[in-house]
Design a protein around this motif. Structure first.
Motif, PDB file in Angstrom:
ATOM      1  N   ASP A   9       0.834  -1.207   0.000  1.00  0.00           N
ATOM      2  CA  ASP A   9       0.000   0.000   0.000  1.00  0.00           C
ATOM      3  C   ASP A   9       0.865   1.252   0.000  1.00  0.00           C
ATOM      4  O   ASP A   9       1.811   1.358   0.776  1.00  0.00           O
ATOM      5  CB  ASP A   9      -0.910   0.009   1.234  1.00  0.00           C
ATOM      6  CG  ASP A   9      -2.064  -0.973   1.105  1.00  0.00           C
ATOM      7  OD1 ASP A   9      -2.713  -0.978   0.035  1.00  0.00           O
ATOM      8  OD2 ASP A   9      -2.303  -1.728   2.053  1.00  0.00           O
ATOM      9  N   VAL A  10       0.514   2.194  -0.858  1.00  0.00           N
ATOM     10  CA  VAL A  10       1.204   3.481  -0.924  1.00  0.00           C
ATOM     11  C   VAL A  10       0.162   4.596  -0.996  1.00  0.00           C
ATOM     12  O   VAL A  10      -1.026   4.326  -1.227  1.00  0.00           O
ATOM     13  CB  VAL A  10       2.138   3.566  -2.157  1.00  0.00           C
ATOM     14  CG1 VAL A  10       3.235   2.501  -2.093  1.00  0.00           C
ATOM     15  CG2 VAL A  10       1.355   3.449  -3.458  1.00  0.00           C
ATOM     16  N   GLU A  11       0.621   5.819  -0.818  1.00  0.00           N
ATOM     17  CA  GLU A  11      -0.289   6.963  -0.941  1.00  0.00           C
ATOM     18  C   GLU A  11       0.053   7.840  -2.142  1.00  0.00           C
ATOM     19  O   GLU A  11      -0.808   8.138  -2.961  1.00  0.00           O
ATOM     20  CB  GLU A  11      -0.257   7.815   0.342  1.00  0.00           C
ATOM     21  CG  GLU A  11      -1.002   7.146   1.472  1.00  0.00           C
ATOM     22  CD  GLU A  11      -1.174   8.043   2.676  1.00  0.00           C
ATOM     23  OE1 GLU A  11      -0.951   9.274   2.568  1.00  0.00           O
ATOM     24  OE2 GLU A  11      -1.518   7.494   3.736  1.00  0.00           O
ATOM     25  N   THR A  12       1.302   8.268  -2.226  1.00  0.00           N
ATOM     26  CA  THR A  12       1.650   9.266  -3.239  1.00  0.00           C
ATOM     27  C   THR A  12       2.237   8.605  -4.487  1.00  0.00           C
ATOM     28  O   THR A  12       2.673   7.446  -4.468  1.00  0.00           O
ATOM     29  CB  THR A  12       2.692  10.253  -2.690  1.00  0.00           C
ATOM     30  OG1 THR A  12       3.911   9.543  -2.467  1.00  0.00           O
ATOM     31  CG2 THR A  12       2.230  10.895  -1.392  1.00  0.00           C
ATOM     32  N   ALA A  13       2.291   9.392  -5.562  1.00  0.00           N
ATOM     33  CA  ALA A  13       2.911   8.927  -6.801  1.00  0.00           C
ATOM     34  C   ALA A  13       4.382   8.592  -6.575  1.00  0.00           C
ATOM     35  O   ALA A  13       4.888   7.592  -7.092  1.00  0.00           O
ATOM     36  CB  ALA A  13       2.773   9.999  -7.876  1.00  0.00           C
ATOM     37  N   GLN A  14       5.074   9.429  -5.800  1.00  0.00           N
ATOM     38  CA  GLN A  14       6.499   9.159  -5.541  1.00  0.00           C
ATOM     39  C   GLN A  14       6.676   7.843  -4.814  1.00  0.00           C
ATOM     40  O   GLN A  14       7.565   7.050  -5.150  1.00  0.00           O
ATOM     41  CB  GLN A  14       7.117  10.307  -4.731  1.00  0.00           C
ATOM     42  CG  GLN A  14       8.616  10.167  -4.535  1.00  0.00           C
ATOM     43  CD  GLN A  14       9.398  10.179  -5.854  1.00  0.00           C
ATOM     44  OE1 GLN A  14       9.343  11.155  -6.599  1.00  0.00           O
ATOM     45  NE2 GLN A  14      10.102   9.087  -6.168  1.00  0.00           N
ATOM     46  N   SER A  45       1.214  25.542  -5.410  1.00  0.00           N
ATOM     47  CA  SER A  45       2.039  25.485  -6.621  1.00  0.00           C
ATOM     48  C   SER A  45       2.415  24.030  -6.877  1.00  0.00           C
ATOM     49  O   SER A  45       2.825  23.296  -5.970  1.00  0.00           O
ATOM     50  CB  SER A  45       3.252  26.394  -6.516  1.00  0.00           C
ATOM     51  OG  SER A  45       4.188  25.866  -5.629  1.00  0.00           O
ATOM     52  N   PHE A  46       2.242  23.613  -8.110  1.00  0.00           N
ATOM     53  CA  PHE A  46       2.331  22.203  -8.476  1.00  0.00           C
ATOM     54  C   PHE A  46       3.667  21.888  -9.127  1.00  0.00           C
ATOM     55  O   PHE A  46       4.221  22.698  -9.879  1.00  0.00           O
ATOM     56  CB  PHE A  46       1.201  21.849  -9.449  1.00  0.00           C
ATOM     57  CG  PHE A  46      -0.152  21.822  -8.791  1.00  0.00           C
ATOM     58  CD1 PHE A  46      -0.698  20.620  -8.366  1.00  0.00           C
ATOM     59  CD2 PHE A  46      -0.875  22.989  -8.599  1.00  0.00           C
ATOM     60  CE1 PHE A  46      -1.945  20.586  -7.760  1.00  0.00           C
ATOM     61  CE2 PHE A  46      -2.118  22.970  -7.994  1.00  0.00           C
ATOM     62  CZ  PHE A  46      -2.653  21.760  -7.570  1.00  0.00           C
ATOM     63  N   ALA A  47       4.169  20.688  -8.845  1.00  0.00           N
ATOM     64  CA  ALA A  47       5.371  20.158  -9.503  1.00  0.00           C
ATOM     65  C   ALA A  47       4.994  18.816 -10.132  1.00  0.00           C
ATOM     66  O   ALA A  47       4.140  18.102  -9.616  1.00  0.00           O
ATOM     67  CB  ALA A  47       6.490  19.968  -8.487  1.00  0.00           C
ATOM     68  N   ALA A  94      -2.859   2.078 -12.340  1.00  0.00           N
ATOM     69  CA  ALA A  94      -3.123   3.158 -11.394  1.00  0.00           C
ATOM     70  C   ALA A  94      -3.402   4.480 -12.106  1.00  0.00           C
ATOM     71  O   ALA A  94      -2.822   4.785 -13.152  1.00  0.00           O
ATOM     72  CB  ALA A  94      -1.935   3.327 -10.445  1.00  0.00           C
ATOM     73  N   ALA A  95      -4.287   5.260 -11.515  1.00  0.00           N
ATOM     74  CA  ALA A  95      -4.536   6.641 -11.943  1.00  0.00           C
ATOM     75  C   ALA A  95      -3.605   7.531 -11.121  1.00  0.00           C
ATOM     76  O   ALA A  95      -3.959   8.023 -10.047  1.00  0.00           O
ATOM     77  CB  ALA A  95      -5.995   7.010 -11.719  1.00  0.00           C
ATOM     78  N   VAL A  96      -2.371   7.656 -11.614  1.00  0.00           N
ATOM     79  CA  VAL A  96      -1.329   8.365 -10.869  1.00  0.00           C
ATOM     80  C   VAL A  96      -1.554   9.868 -11.018  1.00  0.00           C
ATOM     81  O   VAL A  96      -1.753  10.360 -12.143  1.00  0.00           O
ATOM     82  CB  VAL A  96       0.059   7.989 -11.422  1.00  0.00           C
ATOM     83  CG1 VAL A  96       1.162   8.654 -10.610  1.00  0.00           C
ATOM     84  CG2 VAL A  96       0.251   6.471 -11.447  1.00  0.00           C
ATOM     85  N   ALA A  97      -1.478  10.591  -9.917  1.00  0.00           N
ATOM     86  CA  ALA A  97      -1.600  12.048  -9.997  1.00  0.00           C
ATOM     87  C   ALA A  97      -0.453  12.604 -10.841  1.00  0.00           C
ATOM     88  O   ALA A  97       0.701  12.255 -10.641  1.00  0.00           O
ATOM     89  CB  ALA A  97      -1.554  12.660  -8.599  1.00  0.00           C
ATOM     90  N   ASP A  98      -0.788  13.454 -11.794  1.00  0.00           N
ATOM     91  CA  ASP A  98       0.255  14.030 -12.643  1.00  0.00           C
ATOM     92  C   ASP A  98       1.075  15.086 -11.912  1.00  0.00           C
ATOM     93  O   ASP A  98       2.207  15.357 -12.289  1.00  0.00           O
ATOM     94  CB  ASP A  98      -0.389  14.638 -13.895  1.00  0.00           C
ATOM     95  CG  ASP A  98      -0.983  13.572 -14.799  1.00  0.00           C
ATOM     96  OD1 ASP A  98      -0.360  12.504 -14.932  1.00  0.00           O
ATOM     97  OD2 ASP A  98      -2.078  13.796 -15.357  1.00  0.00           O
ATOM     98  N   TRP A  99       0.490  15.646 -10.855  1.00  0.00           N
ATOM     99  CA  TRP A  99       1.138  16.757 -10.154  1.00  0.00           C
ATOM    100  C   TRP A  99       1.086  16.556  -8.658  1.00  0.00           C
ATOM    101  O   TRP A  99       0.185  15.918  -8.126  1.00  0.00           O
ATOM    102  CB  TRP A  99       0.416  18.082 -10.478  1.00  0.00           C
ATOM    103  CG  TRP A  99       0.146  18.275 -11.920  1.00  0.00           C
ATOM    104  CD1 TRP A  99      -1.029  18.030 -12.588  1.00  0.00           C
ATOM    105  CD2 TRP A  99       1.065  18.731 -12.903  1.00  0.00           C
ATOM    106  NE1 TRP A  99      -0.879  18.315 -13.914  1.00  0.00           N
ATOM    107  CE2 TRP A  99       0.396  18.746 -14.143  1.00  0.00           C
ATOM    108  CE3 TRP A  99       2.399  19.149 -12.851  1.00  0.00           C
ATOM    109  CZ2 TRP A  99       0.995  19.155 -15.326  1.00  0.00           C
ATOM    110  CZ3 TRP A  99       3.009  19.547 -14.024  1.00  0.00           C
ATOM    111  CH2 TRP A  99       2.309  19.554 -15.240  1.00  0.00           C
ATOM    112  N   ARG A 100       2.036  17.097  -7.965  1.00  0.00           N
ATOM    113  CA  ARG A 100       2.006  17.142  -6.501  1.00  0.00           C
ATOM    114  C   ARG A 100       2.255  18.580  -6.072  1.00  0.00           C
ATOM    115  O   ARG A 100       2.713  19.390  -6.870  1.00  0.00           O
ATOM    116  CB  ARG A 100       3.066  16.216  -5.905  1.00  0.00           C
ATOM    117  CG  ARG A 100       4.492  16.678  -6.176  1.00  0.00           C
ATOM    118  CD  ARG A 100       5.512  15.812  -5.449  1.00  0.00           C
ATOM    119  NE  ARG A 100       6.869  16.248  -5.754  1.00  0.00           N
ATOM    120  CZ  ARG A 100       7.561  15.859  -6.827  1.00  0.00           C
ATOM    121  NH1 ARG A 100       7.009  15.024  -7.702  1.00  0.00           N
ATOM    122  NH2 ARG A 100       8.776  16.310  -7.038  1.00  0.00           N
ATOM    123  N   VAL A 101       1.942  18.848  -4.811  1.00  0.00           N
ATOM    124  CA  VAL A 101       2.265  20.157  -4.249  1.00  0.00           C
ATOM    125  C   VAL A 101       3.248  19.944  -3.102  1.00  0.00           C
ATOM    126  O   VAL A 101       3.334  18.851  -2.547  1.00  0.00           O
ATOM    127  CB  VAL A 101       1.008  20.904  -3.732  1.00  0.00           C
ATOM    128  CG1 VAL A 101       0.039  21.171  -4.870  1.00  0.00           C
ATOM    129  CG2 VAL A 101       0.328  20.145  -2.622  1.00  0.00           C
TER     130      VAL A 101
END
Ligand code: CTP
Ligand code: CA
Length: 218
Positions: free
Chosen positions: A74-79, A122-124, A98-105
């Motif tokens: 189990d993971v939470e973030t894309a990284q 602000s997104f990276a 997976a529907a990976v988030a394209d951006w993180r803040v």
């Protein structure tokens, strides 16, 4: 036995599956999420295990039981998902559902307070796991991406196949409203061909995909 599954067409193969959404934190109590249920990816992991594979399922936040015979991380973030995928290599097959988030803040370490007004986020960009695997020294023999598209389904999938160096893209036509539903309409896009599959339950899509993968590895 630890793995009581009968020998099947994927016995001896390691299949890596990503599934579900990712959650990108904004502060300690808030995330940016998406509507992926994880159902299609979990069904694929289950079908691969039933076909005899050793299955590693890397799951974002979902409320689904772990399929029998599947090792789940189990993971939470894309990284975190990207790190877990790298750690699970080598694999014969990777299926990135997976529907990976394209951006993180960059999350605030303290809870944002309403009185401070609307936050300026602000997104990276997040790592693209499929593109990373496409160029990886331990690239899986068969690298399969998914793409949920509402328009130009096949041409968008063909562009993703090329840009991410995938072998197949399973293009999911979501122009109806299937996100979170029980059925999918699939076009299997390979470098040579496009197969149009009839709309089917996610479990049937999973079994069909696993059968096609076993044929391909023969
Ligand atoms: N994917 C991934 N890592 C990301 C983004 C996407 O591994 N950071 C994978 C998905 O799991 C899927 C495939 O890439 O297998 C296509 O994802 P999709 O979101 O359709 O493609 P994008 O390149 O992000 O394009 P867009 O969202 O703009 O359509
Ligand atoms: Ca995306």
């Amino acid at each position: 036995a630890v793995n009581a599954v009968e020998p099947g067409p994927l016995t001896g193969k390691h299949v890596l599956v990503t599934a579900g959404p990712t959650h990108e934190p904004i502060d300690p109590v808030r995330v940016i999420a998406n509507r992926s249920s994880g159902k299609q990816g979990f069904a694929i992991a289950a079908a691969a295990a039933q076909a005899g594979a050793r299955v590693t399922l890397i799951a974002g936040p979902v409320s689904l039981p772990t399929p029998g015979g599947v090792a789940r991380i189990d993971v939470e973030t894309a990284q975190q998902m990207a790190d877990a995928v790298e750690e699970a290599l080598p694999a014969d097959v990777a299926i990135l559902v997976a529907a990976v988030a394209d951006w993180r803040v960059e999350p605030s370490s303290a809870k944002l307070k309403k009185a401070d007004g609307p936050p300026q986020l602000s997104f990276a960009p997040n790592p693209d796991i499929l593109a990373i695997l496409g160029e990886h020294p331990d690239r899986p023999t068969l690298l399969v991406g998914f793409a949920a598209e509402t328009q130009d389904v096949v041409s968008n999938a063909e562009a993703k196949l090329r840009s991410k160096k995938a072998d197949w893209i399973v293009a999911n036509d979501v122009s109806g409203n299937v996100m979170g539903g029980s059925h999918n309409r699939i076009h299997l896009v390979t470098k040579q061909s496009v197969e149009d599959w009839p709309e089917a339950a996610k479990e049937d899509v999973a079994r069909h995909l696993i059968t096609r993968i076993a044929q391909e590895l023969e």
